[in-house]
Design a protein around this motif. Structure first.
Motif, short mmCIF file in Angstrom:
data_model
loop_
_atom_site.label_atom_id
_atom_site.label_comp_id
_atom_site.label_asym_id
_atom_site.label_seq_id
_atom_site.Cartn_x
_atom_site.Cartn_y
_atom_site.Cartn_z
N PRO A 97 0.82 -1.23 0.00
CA PRO A 97 0.00 0.00 0.00
C PRO A 97 0.85 1.27 0.00
CG PRO A 97 -0.91 -1.62 1.52
CD PRO A 97 0.44 -2.14 1.10
N GLY A 98 1.91 1.27 0.78
CA GLY A 98 2.77 2.46 0.81
C GLY A 98 3.48 2.67 -0.52
N MET A 99 3.94 1.58 -1.13
CA MET A 99 4.59 1.68 -2.45
C MET A 99 3.62 2.26 -3.46
SD MET A 99 7.74 0.48 -2.76
CE MET A 99 8.89 -0.49 -1.79
N ILE A 100 2.39 1.77 -3.41
CA ILE A 100 1.40 2.22 -4.39
C ILE A 100 1.08 3.70 -4.18
CG2 ILE A 100 -1.07 1.98 -4.97
CD1 ILE A 100 -0.67 -1.06 -4.81
N MET A 101 0.99 4.15 -2.95
CA MET A 101 0.68 5.56 -2.74
C MET A 101 1.86 6.46 -3.13
SD MET A 101 -2.34 4.98 -2.11
CE MET A 101 -2.93 6.66 -2.19
N SER A 102 3.08 6.01 -2.86
CA SER A 102 4.23 6.81 -3.30
C SER A 102 4.30 6.85 -4.82
CB SER A 102 5.54 6.24 -2.73
OG SER A 102 5.57 6.45 -1.34
N THR A 103 3.96 5.73 -5.46
CA THR A 103 3.92 5.69 -6.93
C THR A 103 2.87 6.66 -7.45
OG1 THR A 103 4.64 3.38 -6.94
CG2 THR A 103 3.51 4.18 -8.92
N TYR A 104 1.71 6.63 -6.83
CA TYR A 104 0.61 7.51 -7.25
C TYR A 104 1.06 8.97 -7.18
CZ TYR A 104 -4.10 9.54 -7.27
OH TYR A 104 -5.23 10.27 -7.57
N ALA A 105 1.69 9.34 -6.08
CA ALA A 105 2.11 10.74 -5.90
C ALA A 105 3.17 11.12 -6.94
CB ALA A 105 2.64 10.95 -4.48
N MET A 106 4.11 10.20 -7.20
CA MET A 106 5.15 10.52 -8.19
C MET A 106 4.54 10.70 -9.56
SD MET A 106 8.26 8.23 -9.62
CE MET A 106 7.13 6.90 -9.82
N LEU A 107 3.61 9.81 -9.93
CA LEU A 107 3.05 9.88 -11.28
C LEU A 107 2.15 11.11 -11.48
CD1 LEU A 107 2.40 6.09 -11.99
CD2 LEU A 107 4.32 7.52 -12.73
N LEU A 108 1.66 11.67 -10.37
CA LEU A 108 0.94 12.95 -10.49
C LEU A 108 1.88 14.04 -10.99
CD1 LEU A 108 -1.15 13.39 -7.19
CD2 LEU A 108 -2.03 12.88 -9.48
N ARG A 109 3.11 14.01 -10.49
CA ARG A 109 4.09 15.05 -10.84
C ARG A 109 4.83 14.72 -12.12
NH1 ARG A 109 5.71 13.59 -5.70
NH2 ARG A 109 7.66 12.75 -6.47
N ASN A 110 5.07 13.42 -12.34
CA ASN A 110 5.94 13.00 -13.43
C ASN A 110 5.35 11.75 -14.08
OD1 ASN A 110 7.97 12.12 -15.07
ND2 ASN A 110 9.52 11.90 -13.48
N PRO A 111 4.59 11.93 -15.15
CA PRO A 111 3.89 10.79 -15.75
C PRO A 111 4.78 9.81 -16.50
CG PRO A 111 3.12 12.90 -16.68
CD PRO A 111 4.27 13.21 -15.78
N ASP A 112 6.04 10.17 -16.74
CA ASP A 112 6.91 9.27 -17.51
C ASP A 112 8.30 9.20 -16.87
OD1 ASP A 112 7.84 7.59 -19.44
OD2 ASP A 112 7.89 9.08 -21.05
N PRO A 113 8.39 8.63 -15.66
CA PRO A 113 9.66 8.65 -14.94
C PRO A 113 10.65 7.62 -15.48
CG PRO A 113 8.04 7.43 -13.68
CD PRO A 113 7.32 7.97 -14.89
N ASP A 114 11.94 7.94 -15.40
CA ASP A 114 12.95 6.92 -15.72
C ASP A 114 13.29 6.16 -14.44
OD1 ASP A 114 14.79 8.42 -14.27
OD2 ASP A 114 15.60 9.40 -16.04
N GLU A 115 14.15 5.15 -14.59
CA GLU A 115 14.41 4.26 -13.43
C GLU A 115 14.99 5.02 -12.25
OE1 GLU A 115 15.95 0.42 -14.24
OE2 GLU A 115 16.80 0.23 -12.21
N GLU A 116 15.89 5.96 -12.54
CA GLU A 116 16.49 6.71 -11.44
C GLU A 116 15.44 7.53 -10.69
OE1 GLU A 116 19.96 8.79 -12.81
OE2 GLU A 116 19.93 10.02 -10.99
N GLU A 117 14.53 8.13 -11.45
CA GLU A 117 13.48 8.91 -10.81
C GLU A 117 12.54 8.03 -9.98
OE1 GLU A 117 13.13 12.58 -14.02
OE2 GLU A 117 12.21 10.66 -14.54
N ILE A 118 12.30 6.82 -10.48
CA ILE A 118 11.45 5.89 -9.72
C ILE A 118 12.15 5.49 -8.43
CG2 ILE A 118 10.44 3.57 -9.71
CD1 ILE A 118 10.07 3.90 -12.79
N ARG A 119 13.42 5.13 -8.54
CA ARG A 119 14.16 4.73 -7.32
C ARG A 119 14.18 5.88 -6.31
NH1 ARG A 119 16.94 -0.07 -7.31
NH2 ARG A 119 17.10 -1.12 -9.32
#
Ligand code: FES
Ligand code: FES
Length: 164
Positions: free
Chosen positions: A105-127
């Motif tokens: 659940p925490g991973m999914i919410m952090s992913t959700y927040a990142m994709l709001l700001r950055n819809p096409d992140p690269d691996e470094e941005e995801i990490r």
């Protein structure tokens, strides 16, 4: 004794949490029935308690409930739409990114927040975006694949006018 009420928007609906001055948001939300949030380290280290507050990922063990008066909070429970999994949830399942599920659940919410700001992140941005969320099971590679797939599903859905 919980002698205060905190009014907020929780997963798109008005909610009232019964708290005292020292109740963490994590404990208040779990008592309210939001059990996707996990009581992990309770020190801000593991990310298992991550929620979105006004679009930003926040570790709910580090914030006191009275501070969220009037705020807009989203948890995994608020992601499903008409019984249908959110694309991020679906991608985590498809990519085998869930093992014990404690971090999910925490991973999914952090992913959700990142994709709001950055819809096409690269691996470094995801990490970087998930650096506050610990997983003891997966070794992270399947999680990174799941985040990339989530991003694509959401981009495709937004072209078609779909998912939030
Ligand atoms: S329980 Fe909040 S960061 Fe670990
Ligand atoms: S799946 Fe077990 S901690 Fe991440």
């Amino acid at each position: 004794m919980n002698d205060k009420s905190v009014e907020l928007i929780l997963n798109g609906r008005k909610a009232s949490l019964k708290v005292n001055d020292n109740t963490t948001l994590l404990n208040a939300l779990r008592e309210y029935g939001i059990t996707s949030l996990k009581r992990g380290c309770e020190e801000g280290e593991c990310g298992a308690c991550t929620v979105i507050i006004d679009g930003q990922p926040v570790k709910s063990c580090l914030i006191l409930s009275p501070e969220v008066e009037g705020r807009d909070i989203l948890t995994v429970e608020g992601l499903m739409d008409d019984g249908k999994l959110h694309p991020i949830q679906q991608a985590f399942i498809d990519e085998g990114a869930i093992q014990c599920g404690y971090c999910t659940p925490g991973m999914i919410m952090s992913t959700y927040a990142m994709l709001l700001r950055n819809p096409d992140p690269d691996e470094e941005e995801i990490r970087e975006a998930l650096s506050g969320n610990l997983c003891r099971c997966t070794g992270y590679l399947s999680i990174i694949r799941a985040v990339k797939k989530s991003a694509k599903l959401l981009r495709d859905a937004s072209k078609g006018g779909g998912s939030r």
